[in-house]
Scaffold this motif. Structure first.
Motif, PDB file in Angstrom:
ATOM      1  N   ALA A  36      68.485  43.044  43.266  1.00 57.77           N
ATOM      2  CA  ALA A  36      69.212  44.312  43.277  1.00 57.77           C
ATOM      3  C   ALA A  36      70.399  44.285  44.234  1.00 57.77           C
ATOM      4  O   ALA A  36      70.396  43.581  45.242  1.00 57.77           O
ATOM      5  CB  ALA A  36      68.256  45.444  43.686  1.00 57.77           C
ATOM      6  N   GLU A  37      71.405  45.045  43.875  1.00 55.41           N
ATOM      7  CA  GLU A  37      72.559  45.353  44.731  1.00 55.41           C
ATOM      8  C   GLU A  37      73.271  44.125  45.288  1.00 55.41           C
ATOM      9  O   GLU A  37      73.572  44.037  46.480  1.00 55.41           O
ATOM     10  CB  GLU A  37      72.126  46.301  45.863  1.00 55.41           C
ATOM     11  CG  GLU A  37      71.628  47.635  45.341  1.00 55.41           C
ATOM     12  CD  GLU A  37      71.361  48.646  46.442  1.00 55.41           C
ATOM     13  OE1 GLU A  37      71.923  48.484  47.557  1.00 55.41           O
ATOM     14  OE2 GLU A  37      70.586  49.588  46.200  1.00 55.41           O
ATOM     15  N   GLY A  38      73.540  43.169  44.408  1.00 63.11           N
ATOM     16  CA  GLY A  38      74.435  42.074  44.758  1.00 63.11           C
ATOM     17  C   GLY A  38      73.846  40.939  45.553  1.00 63.11           C
ATOM     18  O   GLY A  38      74.588  40.083  46.043  1.00 63.11           O
ATOM     19  N   THR A  39      72.531  40.891  45.699  1.00 64.61           N
ATOM     20  CA  THR A  39      71.879  39.763  46.369  1.00 64.61           C
ATOM     21  C   THR A  39      70.708  39.299  45.523  1.00 64.61           C
ATOM     22  O   THR A  39      69.903  40.123  45.070  1.00 64.61           O
ATOM     23  CB  THR A  39      71.364  40.152  47.764  1.00 64.61           C
ATOM     24  OG1 THR A  39      72.472  40.458  48.612  1.00 64.61           O
ATOM     25  CG2 THR A  39      70.571  39.023  48.392  1.00 64.61           C
ATOM     26  N   PHE A  40      70.599  37.983  45.301  1.00 66.11           N
ATOM     27  CA  PHE A  40      69.462  37.444  44.553  1.00 66.11           C
ATOM     28  C   PHE A  40      68.218  37.530  45.431  1.00 66.11           C
ATOM     29  O   PHE A  40      67.339  38.335  45.202  1.00 66.11           O
ATOM     30  CB  PHE A  40      69.757  36.010  44.127  1.00 66.11           C
ATOM     31  CG  PHE A  40      68.684  35.426  43.239  1.00 66.11           C
ATOM     32  CD1 PHE A  40      68.525  35.874  41.938  1.00 66.11           C
ATOM     33  CD2 PHE A  40      67.851  34.416  43.702  1.00 66.11           C
ATOM     34  CE1 PHE A  40      67.540  35.344  41.115  1.00 66.11           C
ATOM     35  CE2 PHE A  40      66.870  33.881  42.890  1.00 66.11           C
ATOM     36  CZ  PHE A  40      66.708  34.337  41.594  1.00 66.11           C
ATOM     37  N   SER A  41      68.148  36.698  46.460  1.00 65.42           N
ATOM     38  CA  SER A  41      67.059  36.785  47.435  1.00 65.42           C
ATOM     39  C   SER A  41      67.397  35.928  48.641  1.00 65.42           C
ATOM     40  O   SER A  41      67.827  34.783  48.498  1.00 65.42           O
ATOM     41  CB  SER A  41      65.730  36.323  46.837  1.00 65.42           C
ATOM     42  OG  SER A  41      64.724  36.282  47.841  1.00 65.42           O
ATOM     43  N   ALA A  42      67.157  36.496  49.824  1.00 70.18           N
ATOM     44  CA  ALA A  42      67.368  35.759  51.068  1.00 70.18           C
ATOM     45  C   ALA A  42      66.196  34.854  51.408  1.00 70.18           C
ATOM     46  O   ALA A  42      66.174  34.234  52.465  1.00 70.18           O
ATOM     47  CB  ALA A  42      67.616  36.741  52.209  1.00 70.18           C
ATOM     48  N   GLY A  43      65.194  34.784  50.526  1.00 71.59           N
ATOM     49  CA  GLY A  43      64.065  33.886  50.751  1.00 71.59           C
ATOM     50  C   GLY A  43      62.865  34.592  51.346  1.00 71.59           C
ATOM     51  O   GLY A  43      62.657  35.794  51.154  1.00 71.59           O
ATOM     52  N   MET A  44      62.061  33.855  52.074  1.00 72.30           N
ATOM     53  CA  MET A  44      60.843  34.410  52.659  1.00 72.30           C
ATOM     54  C   MET A  44      61.167  35.487  53.682  1.00 72.30           C
ATOM     55  O   MET A  44      62.081  35.324  54.498  1.00 72.30           O
ATOM     56  CB  MET A  44      60.027  33.293  53.325  1.00 72.30           C
ATOM     57  CG  MET A  44      58.746  33.765  53.977  1.00 72.30           C
ATOM     58  SD  MET A  44      57.702  32.418  54.565  1.00 72.30           S
ATOM     59  CE  MET A  44      58.722  31.731  55.877  1.00 72.30           C
ATOM     60  N   ASP A  45      60.413  36.585  53.625  1.00 71.93           N
ATOM     61  CA  ASP A  45      60.562  37.645  54.613  1.00 71.93           C
ATOM     62  C   ASP A  45      59.861  37.195  55.892  1.00 71.93           C
ATOM     63  O   ASP A  45      58.627  37.243  55.994  1.00 71.93           O
ATOM     64  CB  ASP A  45      59.936  38.933  54.081  1.00 71.93           C
ATOM     65  CG  ASP A  45      60.195  40.128  54.988  1.00 71.93           C
ATOM     66  OD1 ASP A  45      60.244  39.934  56.219  1.00 71.93           O
ATOM     67  OD2 ASP A  45      60.328  41.247  54.478  1.00 71.93           O
ATOM     68  N   LEU A  46      60.638  36.744  56.876  1.00 77.08           N
ATOM     69  CA  LEU A  46      60.058  36.194  58.098  1.00 77.08           C
ATOM     70  C   LEU A  46      59.327  37.259  58.917  1.00 77.08           C
ATOM     71  O   LEU A  46      58.312  36.966  59.556  1.00 77.08           O
ATOM     72  CB  LEU A  46      61.154  35.540  58.941  1.00 77.08           C
ATOM     73  CG  LEU A  46      61.820  34.309  58.322  1.00 77.08           C
ATOM     74  CD1 LEU A  46      62.905  33.783  59.247  1.00 77.08           C
ATOM     75  CD2 LEU A  46      60.797  33.223  58.016  1.00 77.08           C
TER      76      LEU A  46
END
Length: 252
Positions: free
Chosen positions: A54-64
């Motif tokens: 959503a909203e211009g980002t695929f995924s930043a990866g694991m939620d640290l």
């Protein structure tokens, strides 16, 4: 909900919806993606899945932050994000805008095709955090691009743009920012014109043939072809060709 699904014709649009966390993957996202894949596999009217953020980002990866609290972004038997170790029979297309970092990149690598905005960012920065890209990055990336280029990703942790990813052969389509999902859905429609059993057979054969002797690969292919040739869809495909019309696939 952390993951939304929308049926668009014969395609299922799967959207990671945590924009406030750059669509980072926590336990809820992993469960949501796994459920979406189950929906795709179970519905005979759905032929292709498109995974995006959503909203211009695929995924930043694991939620640290979630990981530090003890949450796991993996599902047993299905891997990171409920996807990276999942065997699917239907094609998956990643539609990448903005960041596809770490596990986000690994989710894209778990898909069959990738459409990316030219300014998207692909990277595996795990080494910068004392980790390795264990969601498929260190395994799949050297299979997709030349060894030394894959090692640069894995050892430096530095990202590349969508345009550069296409030059490396990682991306099927490069599009203007904001167009990845739309183009991915157009590509999905091209796939849905083909026989669903044949699409599934292609995926099975490619997987079975990887890293095995050629004779074993052909044996695996023969088994798939034996099943495929007995299907109603093969007969329909031949009959439609003879009658100069579009085939009507039933998946049987």
């Amino acid at each position: 909900m952390s993951v939304r699904t929308e049926i668009l014709g014969s395609s299922l649009l799967i959207t990671i919806d945590r924009p406030q966390a750059r669509n980072a993957v926590d336990a809820a996202v992993a469960r949501g993606i796994a459920a979406a894949i189950d929906q795709l596999e179970a519905d005979p009217n759905l032929r292709v899945g498109v995974l995006t953020g959503a909203e211009g980002t695929f995924s930043a990866g694991m939620d640290l932050k979630a990981a530090l609290k003890g949450e796991s972004p993996e599902i047993d038997g299905r891997g990171f994000g409920g996807l990276t170790e999942t065997q699917t029979t239907k094609p998956l297309i990643a539609a990448v805008e903005g960041f596809a970092m770490g596990g986000g990149f690994e989710l894209a690598l778990a898909c069959d095709l990738i459409v990316a905005a030219e300014d998207a960012q692909f990277g595996l920065p795990e080494v910068k955090r004392g980790l390795v890209a264990a969601g498929g990055g260190v395994i799949r990336l050297p299979q997709r691009i030349p060894h030394h280029l894959a090692m640069e990703f894995l050892l430096t942790g530095e990202p590349v743009t969508g345009a550069r990813a296409a030059e490396l052969g990682l991306v099927n389509r490069v599009v203007a920012p904001g167009e990845a999902a739309a183009v991915a859905l157009q590509l999905a429609e091209r796939l849905t014109a083909n026989a669903p059993l044949a699409l599934a057979a292609v995926k099975k054969i490619v997987t079975a043939a990887h890293g095995v002797p050629e004779a074993d690969a052909f044996e695996a292919q023969r088994k798939e072809m034996a099943q495929l040739m007995g299907s109603a869809d093969v007969r329909e495909g031949m009959q439609a060709f003879a009658e100069r019309r579009q085939p009507v696939w039933t998946g049987r």
